[in-house]
Design an enzyme around this catalytic site. Structure first.
Site, short mmCIF file in Angstrom:
data_model
loop_
_atom_site.label_atom_id
_atom_site.label_comp_id
_atom_site.label_asym_id
_atom_site.label_seq_id
_atom_site.Cartn_x
_atom_site.Cartn_y
_atom_site.Cartn_z
N CYS A 391 0.92 -1.03 -0.05
CA CYS A 391 -0.06 -0.20 -0.23
C CYS A 391 0.89 1.78 -0.56
O CYS A 391 0.99 2.37 1.09
CB CYS A 391 -0.70 -0.23 1.26
N GLU A 392 1.59 1.45 -1.28
CA GLU A 392 2.78 2.71 -1.01
C GLU A 392 2.81 2.68 -2.46
O GLU A 392 3.40 2.03 -3.16
CB GLU A 392 3.82 1.95 -0.85
#
Ligand SMILES: Cc1ncc(COP(=O)(O)O)c(C=O)c1O
Length: 463
Positions: A391-392
């Protein structure tokens, strides 16, 4: 893109790789021999093999994402280094690059020593059966317990990095059965990465004793002043992913000047000169890594020349390659998941790993290449970015990749040159269990580090 990052280390924002992809290669199925492990090839039907093992078999047996390490590649690079630096020089494998019992057994069986920088790495080495006298212990903040363990185990060299540590070692030496042998780590004011180096008057970093301030002279004075300690020589490590020897030349000149002062002040000639690691490897076809033999010859010439000029007997030359031994041996194998065409820009190819198994792209703006592994393809190239599952948005594995336009979900992708500082810097970000490391050799495969399970992660959560 980070303005302080560097392809190999956290300095020199001015040399960031330009975000302009190179033109596509003539054949997307090619495996550039400088970048892929020595045991990599393609079967007649185009499937990638590593150490003689079909990657589809590896994926089926061990799952993906997985690191696949070519044992013979590691061993052959050990032999290259030994041949280049021996028989009068010594080679220590820097275990921080990848620290597992199997690899430490391979490198010691080939005749290398092992360099560790924490109590944890020391325990892996001792439990792998590495003879303690072939271990060098580094670290800028070794605890009393770590030092006590190193002293009682009888490690060959401890590299002193601070005045507190010298005092602790003097205290521990009192009850020791083996007299600790000490190298003093010198900060030469030289920093080198890839093609360029800086020689500065200041030493704005945490490792070692500054030459410029006189701290290095004082450290040697204190070690020589402790009857329980044996002073062997000096250590200098100037950087990482180095392609030329200019930085080593300046560093060697400065260290040899200190050796001359030691002789003049104490009547002691150093026995060992450890020039650290940092030798570069090819991550992409553009990287023209120097031959180890040539590198060794120029380091020997530099040290010989400096010693001759200073009227000093040449000390034994030691080097500590990490990346140069394991970096090229390993390929990260992923399964392609979603494929997203971002109009007019590129195609985003998501894989089942990412920054948790290779942080180097996000951390250093490192560049990698990749290839379709489970088959070959003659489809036209598409400009892609291989991204992870985290999640980046900085979760990028390969920033600019040319992949065949018929790439599909379920295909296997392979990223070479991930043997150093990938598994060892792996994390559990987003609660992703760490990948297995599988050794391949002569058509056979075995896990040398097992895959973590969700149960492993949950068992740590005791709240
Ligand atoms: C003291 C020392 N020796 C050896 C190495 C190994 O460097 P490389 O893996 O770039 O060869 C390092 C890396 O940081 C180091 O700090």
């Amino acid at each position: 893109m980070s303005r302080v990052a560097h392809p190999a280390g956290p300095r020199h924002g001015d040399v960031l790789p330009a975000d302009h992809p190179l033109p596509p290669p003539g054949d997307l199925n090619d495996l550039h021999p400088g970048v892929w492990p020595r045991g990599a090839g393609r079967r007649a039907d185009g499937v990638l093999t590593l150490g003689g093992v079909d990657v589809r078999q590896l994926a089926a047996e061990f799952g993906t994402a997985v690191y696949v390490c070519d044992e013979e590649d590691v061993r052959s690079r050990c032999r290259d280094y030994l041949e280049a630096f021996g028989p009068d020089g010594r080679v220590f494998y820097a275990a921080k690059a990848f620290c597992s019992r199997a690899v430490l057994r391979w490198v010691t069986a080939e005749g290398l020593g092992v360099d560790v920088c924490t109590g944890g790495e020391l325990e892996v080495a001792l439990s792998a059966g590495v003879p303690p006298e072939q271990i060098t212990m580094h670290g800028n903040n070794k605890s009393l317990d770590e030092l006590a363990r190193a002293v009682s185990a009888g490690v060959g060299h401890i590299v002193a990095d601070s005045f507190e540590e010298i005092a602790r070692l003097a205290y521990l030496a009192d009850g020791a059965t083996v007299r600790p042998t000490i190298l003093v780590r010198v900060t030469t004011g030289v920093e080198a990465h890839t093609h360029e180096f800086m020689a500065t008057a200041h030493d704005d970093q945490k490792f070692g004793f500054s030459l410029a301030s006189g701290a290095a002279d004082e450290a040697v004075r204190r070690v020589l002043g402790c009857p329980g300690l044996s002073f062997a020589g000096l250590h200098s490590h100037i950087g990482s992913q180095i392609f030329d020897t200019a930085g080593f030349e300046v560093a060697a000149h400065r260290v040899v000047s200190l050796a001359v002062r030691i002789r003049d002040e104490h009547g002691v000639e150093i026995e060992e000169l450890d020039l650290g690691g940092g030798f570069g490897i090819a991550y992409t076809e553009e990287d023209d890594a120097p031959e180890v033999k040539e590198l060794a010859q120029s380091l020997r010439d530099i040290v010989d020349g400096q010693c001759r000029a200073a009227g000093l007997r040449r000390p034994r030359l030691t080097v500590e390659p990490g990346r140069g031994i394991v970096g090229p041996s390993t390929v990260s194998l992923y399964t392609v998941g979603t494929i997203k065409d971002v109009d007019g820009l590129r195609t985003y190819v998501s894989v089942d790993g990412g920054m948790s198994d290779n942080i180097r792209t996000a951390l250093y703006d490192a560049e990698y290449v990749c290839a379709l592994a489970s088959r070959s393809s003659s489809a036209p190239p598409m400009l892609s970015r291989v991204v992870g599952r985290h999640c980046e948005s900085g979760d990028i594995v390969v920033r600019n990749a040319w992949l065949p336009s018929d790439l599909a979900s379920g295909d296997l992708l392979a990223v070479p040159a991930t043997g150093a500082y990938c598994w060892s810097m792996a994390s559990n970000y987003n609660h992703v269990p760490r990948s297995a490391v599988v050794a391949v050799d002569d058509g056979a495969a075995r896990a040398i580090v097992r895959r973590e399970s969700l149960d492993d992660l949950l068992s740590l959560d005791v709240g």
